[in-house]
Design a protein around this motif. Structure first.
Motif, PDB file in Angstrom:
ATOM      1  N   SER A 332      -1.879  15.329   5.197  1.00 14.05           N
ATOM      2  CA  SER A 332      -2.950  15.112   6.172  1.00 14.05           C
ATOM      3  C   SER A 332      -3.370  13.655   6.298  1.00 14.05           C
ATOM      4  CB  SER A 332      -4.177  15.950   5.799  1.00 14.05           C
ATOM      5  OG  SER A 332      -3.854  17.322   5.773  1.00 14.05           O
ATOM      6  N   ILE A 333      -3.176  12.864   5.248  1.00 15.75           N
ATOM      7  CA  ILE A 333      -3.672  11.487   5.271  1.00 15.75           C
ATOM      8  C   ILE A 333      -2.536  10.473   5.358  1.00 15.75           C
ATOM      9  CG2 ILE A 333      -5.021   9.747   4.028  1.00 15.75           C
ATOM     10  CD1 ILE A 333      -6.686  12.057   5.129  1.00 15.75           C
ATOM     11  N   LEU A 334      -1.584  10.520   4.424  1.00 19.48           N
ATOM     12  CA  LEU A 334      -0.600   9.452   4.311  1.00 19.48           C
ATOM     13  C   LEU A 334       0.577   9.590   5.266  1.00 19.48           C
ATOM     14  CD1 LEU A 334      -0.587   9.143   0.412  1.00 19.48           C
ATOM     15  CD2 LEU A 334      -1.842   7.765   2.058  1.00 19.48           C
ATOM     16  N   GLU A 335       1.114  10.790   5.413  1.00 19.61           N
ATOM     17  CA  GLU A 335       2.264  10.954   6.304  1.00 19.61           C
ATOM     18  C   GLU A 335       1.931  10.645   7.762  1.00 19.61           C
ATOM     19  OE1 GLU A 335       4.223  14.676   5.690  1.00 19.61           O
ATOM     20  OE2 GLU A 335       5.059  14.064   3.748  1.00 19.61           O
ATOM     21  N   PRO A 336       0.753  11.033   8.275  1.00 20.94           N
ATOM     22  CA  PRO A 336       0.424  10.633   9.644  1.00 20.94           C
ATOM     23  C   PRO A 336       0.323   9.114   9.831  1.00 20.94           C
ATOM     24  CG  PRO A 336      -0.963  12.466   8.957  1.00 20.94           C
ATOM     25  CD  PRO A 336      -0.224  12.010   7.746  1.00 20.94           C
ATOM     26  N   LEU A 339       4.026   7.265   6.219  1.00 25.88           N
ATOM     27  CA  LEU A 339       4.438   7.060   4.834  1.00 25.88           C
ATOM     28  C   LEU A 339       5.958   7.025   4.712  1.00 25.88           C
ATOM     29  CD1 LEU A 339       3.861   6.888   1.792  1.00 25.88           C
ATOM     30  CD2 LEU A 339       3.751   9.377   1.746  1.00 25.88           C
ATOM     31  N   LYS A 340       6.632   7.920   5.443  1.00 25.66           N
ATOM     32  CA  LYS A 340       8.098   7.941   5.362  1.00 25.66           C
ATOM     33  C   LYS A 340       8.680   6.619   5.845  1.00 25.66           C
ATOM     34  CE  LYS A 340      12.127  10.787   6.442  1.00 25.66           C
ATOM     35  NZ  LYS A 340      12.988   9.618   6.654  1.00 25.66           N
ATOM     36  N   GLY A 341       8.090   6.083   6.913  1.00 32.39           N
ATOM     37  CA  GLY A 341       8.544   4.784   7.398  1.00 32.39           C
ATOM     38  C   GLY A 341       8.386   3.700   6.356  1.00 32.39           C
ATOM     39  N   LEU A 357       1.384   1.504  -1.911  1.00 33.60           N
ATOM     40  CA  LEU A 357       0.572   1.298  -3.116  1.00 33.60           C
ATOM     41  C   LEU A 357      -0.486   2.388  -3.251  1.00 33.60           C
ATOM     42  CD1 LEU A 357      -0.366  -0.425  -5.549  1.00 33.60           C
ATOM     43  CD2 LEU A 357      -1.798  -1.707  -3.954  1.00 33.60           C
ATOM     44  N   LEU A 358      -1.136   2.724  -2.152  1.00 33.86           N
ATOM     45  CA  LEU A 358      -2.152   3.781  -2.189  1.00 33.86           C
ATOM     46  C   LEU A 358      -1.519   5.133  -2.511  1.00 33.86           C
ATOM     47  CD1 LEU A 358      -4.366   2.703   0.836  1.00 33.86           C
ATOM     48  CD2 LEU A 358      -5.019   2.689  -1.572  1.00 33.86           C
ATOM     49  N   TYR A 359      -0.283   5.335  -2.069  1.00 28.23           N
ATOM     50  CA  TYR A 359       0.442   6.561  -2.423  1.00 28.23           C
ATOM     51  C   TYR A 359       0.600   6.644  -3.944  1.00 28.23           C
ATOM     52  CZ  TYR A 359       4.168  10.131  -2.053  1.00 28.23           C
ATOM     53  OH  TYR A 359       4.921  11.272  -2.144  1.00 28.23           O
TER      54      TYR A 359
END
Length: 979
Positions: A332-336, A339-341, A357-359
């Motif tokens: 809900s937060i990182l992938e939108p 994150l994959k990019g 880094l936040l991941y």
């Protein structure tokens, strides 16, 4: 009511044709017809996240309208996007956008009324030219605020779903008006505490789950049959594309929607959107507070500094792991936010560095992945990328310190940081519990390895051998000049991991340092308890012997005591006194894992005359005792290096006892540190019956290991006498000179016993002895000569090895680190080995280079000191590095230079460029000395040098990075070093 400013901008295309008949010949790469100097970041982010984009299958016959509130940090806008269909030069379909926006949230109603009633629904028009500043003004008194939800049947039920089918109408059978859709979304946003977002008359959307309400375009003609993928009309309709680059691509249509039976009047858009919303890989449903969290993370990755409110919000979210679990953070937060990019990227833009880094902060198990990602940063980018990491990490830490001034060790954010450190320490067996990595079987007093106010106050347990090895690896990096914690080797992965945990600024290094401090504290407690147990066994022997004596007297009626050691030994064994008394009041040695070690000390003290050489040690216990010796030695070395007072009884003596057991003698340097007298050259070896104070029972007999030259000392005096007799007629001056040479040789031999080398140099000496059969003493003498240590040793001055090695490296044109590498390819190691061989006449020195290098010089406390030029160059280089570390543009550099001038207490308005001039080198050195005296009270000497990576450099760098470059007048002045 008030006047609001309405801005606009449109998709940038290169257009041909006339206002009535135009087409695109390509996208321009920017925007056109904009009234703004630059597009707000908050709006750019939502556009970049595809939150205004239609799906690839949508073909807009009528303009679609999307309304959305956007927020990024303190930036808030209400945005209306009008999307229309156009064609390129090949008659392929493209989607073009015209955006209308006004500052602030809650303005979509005003935007809609202005759009509908004032400007009469304009859509994309490349010929409707706009210029910067040519904004629209609108008086909100004209807005209509009538509630239109009463026109709908059961609006409460409609708002439960995202999709409101196009067949849903008002009570009178008409299509739902756009303002009613807006009001429905506005009501839902208020309930969910989210920003308003809706889509009207759309054929398809790229991010369907990111809207609160969607009202699709109506069907133009009802299909005769329920459409499916076999319906050629539907397939043809879906094959068009609105790809952002305007190039038509063949797209496989979606599979038949997995939805309940639909009305034959549902539009293609209804069915497509319904299918999109029902896909299994859809993001999780939105939860309360998601929008605020998402905006904070988006703000941080866009280089906005963390605020108190931001950090407090994330802290609270981390606490609620039920509502905000790992899936929430990832999906809900990182992938939108792409994150994959970020994970696939090889260019390392700041937005991706911050995101990854936040991941690693949010999902600690992913921290090693992040470090493996940044290890491939190109060398020229490394300093910048590392700076970004430190900036965000330090920013969060700074706000945590503000929120929790009394310490935040048990806070939710730091809990995740600790988990990340735990994963990095034990990558073969990643653990979320940092406490379990070193001490697995300790009792409650030790279970608080990190994060407690009173760590391991009472160590009531022991360490397993494997854990001792881990503990030693951690302690050794703090106690030697060859830091090697966590198996940091020369690989890039290890270098990055070492930098991240031990050299960088911010959350993780702070946590790691706390951890190591507590490990040292627990190691110290363990050592003290082990030593107390050994002495307790001696006390127990004394008690048992007294009881035996008393029993004998009672039984025999005699007043005589048993005095024969053999009789006492046999009596204690036969009458089982050992079982009764030997293990009483022990803490460490009563643990099962150290039972054999306990038995050894019982036999040693009770039965074997305290002679270690007469008592065999189980081979299985030798590795454990060797590890103990390493740990104790590492802790002592750390104290010595950091000028922490050592205690002869509790530091050196336990190490001497273990060394005696393992080697059956004690090295001379350790013997001296225990406070024992060294008698060089005597026939009888130095021996001590170790009887600790208040014990009155000998624990062990210690023997000093003779130095290699000691057997020759008795012959020196007779040799001198013989020479005197032979040279009676010779010059008295010659005899005196000979005597001086002999005394000098003896003095040098004595000094050799006092020289303790750092690990890197010690390894060189040992390797030369083992591999090339070069005598260790000769190698040490060469090192004394190479580093000019004679005066330091003769005056018993402390040796600053780090400074000496840095000076040596500078003279050899090697990057000065103050460390001698232990690997065979270390430049410093190879250079020292070569110089030792040259000094011993084992190789030919190379020709000197045309330009003379600065000579190797001893520590600041030893004369002669390095040249002024060398000192000045070192200081200037370090100060410039501090400026570069804390600034990313020329303006910021100027501010940081001003801070350095202020912190070093130069006169006000002194230009930075003046303080680093060579003619002012002495003044700069004195100011640095004053700074060192203020910051490091425990130092014995102050050299006025700032070396990169040294304590002075770290302290000044910390002050420059933590102080605001332009402090408000209400803040106190930054303290300088004072007079």
């Amino acid at each position: 009511m008030s006047i609001i400013d309405i801005h606009e901008f449109s998709t940038g295309i290169n257009v041909q044709g006339t206002p009535d008949n135009w087409w695109s010949v390509g996208f321009s790469g920017g925007y056109m017809n904009s009234t703004l100097t630059s597009i707000p970041k908050a709006v750019q982010q939502d556009i970049a996240a595809d939150l205004f984009y239609l799906s690839e299958f949508a073909v807009q016959k009528e303009p679609a309208i999307i309304g959305r509130e956007v927020k990024l940090g303190q930036e808030e806008w209400s945005v209306l996007a009008v999307i229309t269909h156009a064609n390129d030069e090949s008659d392929r379909g493209i989607s073009v956008f015209r955006y209308f926006l006004t500052q602030g949230l809650g303005k979509l109603n005003d935007l809609l009324d202005w759009y509908r009633l004032v400007v009469k629904r304009p859509c994309f028009d490349p010929f409707d030219k706009k210029t910067v500043g040519n904004k629209h003004s609108y008086d909100t008194i004209q807005s209509e605020n009538t509630n239109l939800l009463h026109l709908l049947d059961n609006p409460e039920e409609l708002s439960k779903n995202i999709l409101v089918h196009s067949t849903t109408t008002t009570k009178t059978g008409k299509r739902i008006p756009i303002k009613a859709i807006h009001q429905l979304a506005e009501k839902k946003a208020k309930e969910l505490k989210q920003l308003v977002s809706w889509a009207y008359d759309v054929e398809g959307l790229k991010k369907t789950h990111d809207f609160l309400i969607i009202y699709p375009a109506a069907a133009t003609t009802p299909p005769a049959l329920p459409p499916s993928n076999s319906n050629p009309d539907l397939v043809a309709n879906l094959s068009n594309t609105n790809a952002p680059n305007g190039v038509h691509q063949s797209v496989t249509p979606p599979s038949s929607p997995v939805t309940p039976p639909h009305s034959p009047c549902l539009s293609d858009a209804d069915r497509y959107l319904q299918e999109s919303l029902s896909k299994k890989d859809a993001p999780p449903p939105r939860v309360e507070g998601q929008e605020e969290i998402s905006n904070i993370i988006r703000s941080w990755i866009n280089n906005n500094p963390p605020t108190l409110k931001d950090v407090q919000t994330i802290e609270n979210a981390f606490k609620d792991t039920t509502l905000y679990d790992d899936q929430f953070w990832t999906k809900s937060i990182l992938e939108p936010l792409d994150l994959k990019g970020a994970m696939d990227d090889k260019n390392y833009p700041p937005i991706y560095v911050y995101l990854y880094l936040l991941y690693g902060l949010i999902i600690p198990e992913k921290l090693p992945d992040f470090l493996r990602w940044i290890e491939k940063v190109p060398k020229k980018q490394k300093k910048i990328v590392y700076g970004w990491i430190e900036k965000l990490s330090s920013g969060i830490e700074s706000q945590l310190n503000s929120i929790f001034p009394n310490g935040y060790t048990e806070k939710a954010i730091l809990k995740r940081v600790k988990e990340g450190v735990g994963v990095l320490i034990d990558q073969n067996n990643p653990s979320k519990d940092l406490k379990s990595l070193i001490f697995k079987r300790v009792k409650e007093g030790v279970r608080v390895l990190i994060g407690q106010n009173n760590p391991s106050g009472d160590l009531q347990s022991t360490l397993l051998p494997d854990e001792l090895k881990k503990l030693y690896s951690l302690l050794s990096q703090l106690s030697t000049l060859e830091p090697n914690p966590l198996n940091f080797n020369r690989s890039e992965t290890s270098r990055v991991r070492k930098w991240f945990l031990t050299e960088a600024q911010g959350l993780w290094p702070s946590c790691y340092e706390q951890y190591l401090a507590l490990v040292r504290e627990d190691g110290e407690t363990f050592k003290q308890n082990l030593w107390q147990d050994i002495k307790q066994i001696a006390r127990n022997y004394k008690t048992a012997k007294a009881k035996l004596d008393e029993d004998i007297k009672q039984k025999t009626g005699s007043s005589n005591s048993m005095t024969s050691p053999v009789d006492i030994k046999n009596a204690l064994k036969e009458r089982s006194y050992e079982l009764t008394y030997a293990s009483e009041n022990l803490t460490v040695l009563n643990q099962k894992d150290l039972q054999d070690i306990k038995d050894y000390f019982i036999n040693l003290i009770w039965y074997d005359g305290v002679k270690s050489e007469s008592l065999s040690l189980y081979e299985s216990n030798k590795p454990l005792l060797k590890d103990l010796a390493k740990v104790f030695g590492a802790m002592i070395k750390y104290k010595e290096d950091h000028k922490i007072n050592t205690d002869t009884n509790n530091d050196y003596t336990p190490l001497a006892v273990i060394t005696q057991i393992l080697e059956h003698d004690v090295p001379t340097d350790l013997w001296k540190k225990c406070g024992f007298i060294v008698n060089l050259g005597k026939k009888e070896k130095d021996k001590i019956a170790l009887t600790p104070q208040n014990v009155d029972v000998t624990i062990i007999s210690l023997k000093r290991k003779p130095l290699w030259f000691e057997p020759f000392i008795p012959y020196i005096i007779p040799l001198l006498i013989t020479l005197l007799l032979l040279l009676q007629g010779a010059s008295l001056v010659f005899i005196f000179a000979l005597k001086q040479q002999i005394e000098s040789a003896n003095q040098e031999l004595q000094l050799m016993t006092e020289l303790t080398l750092p690990d890197g140099l010690d390894k060189i000496v040992n390797d030369l002895a083992q591999d090339q059969k070069i005598d260790k003493t000769k190698s040490k003498k060469a090192i004394i000569k190479l580093f000019k240590l004679q005066k330091s040793l003769s005056k018993q001055k402390e040796i600053n090895w780090k400074q000496l090695i840095e000076d040596y490296q500078t003279g050899k044109k090697i990057k000065p680190t103050g460390i001698v590498g232990i690997k065979s390819d270390s430049q410093t190691r190879e250079a020292i080995i070569k110089d030792i061989k040259v000094s011993l006449g084992l190789s030919t020195p190379s020709s000197p280079s045309p330009s003379l290098s600065p000579s190797v010089s001893p520590s600041p406390s030893v004369s002669p000191s390095p040249t002024v030029d060398t000192n000045w160059q070192t200081n200037v280089k370090s100060l410039n590095a501090i400026v570069e570390d804390n600034a990313h543009d020329d303006s910021e550099k100027g501010k940081r230079k001003g801070l350095i001038v202020k912190i070093l207490d130069f006169p006000k308005d002194t230009p930075y460029e003046d303080i680093i001039k060579q003619e002012n080198s002495q003044q700069l050195k004195e100011k640095i000395k004053a700074f060192q005296k203020q910051q490091f009270h425990e130092w014995n000497t102050y050299d006025g040098l700032i070396s990169e990576g040294g304590d002075t450099y770290k302290k000044l760098n910390s002050l420059v990075s933590s102080r605001p470059s332009n402090p408000p007048s209400s803040q106190p002045e930054i303290d300088g070093p004072g007079p």
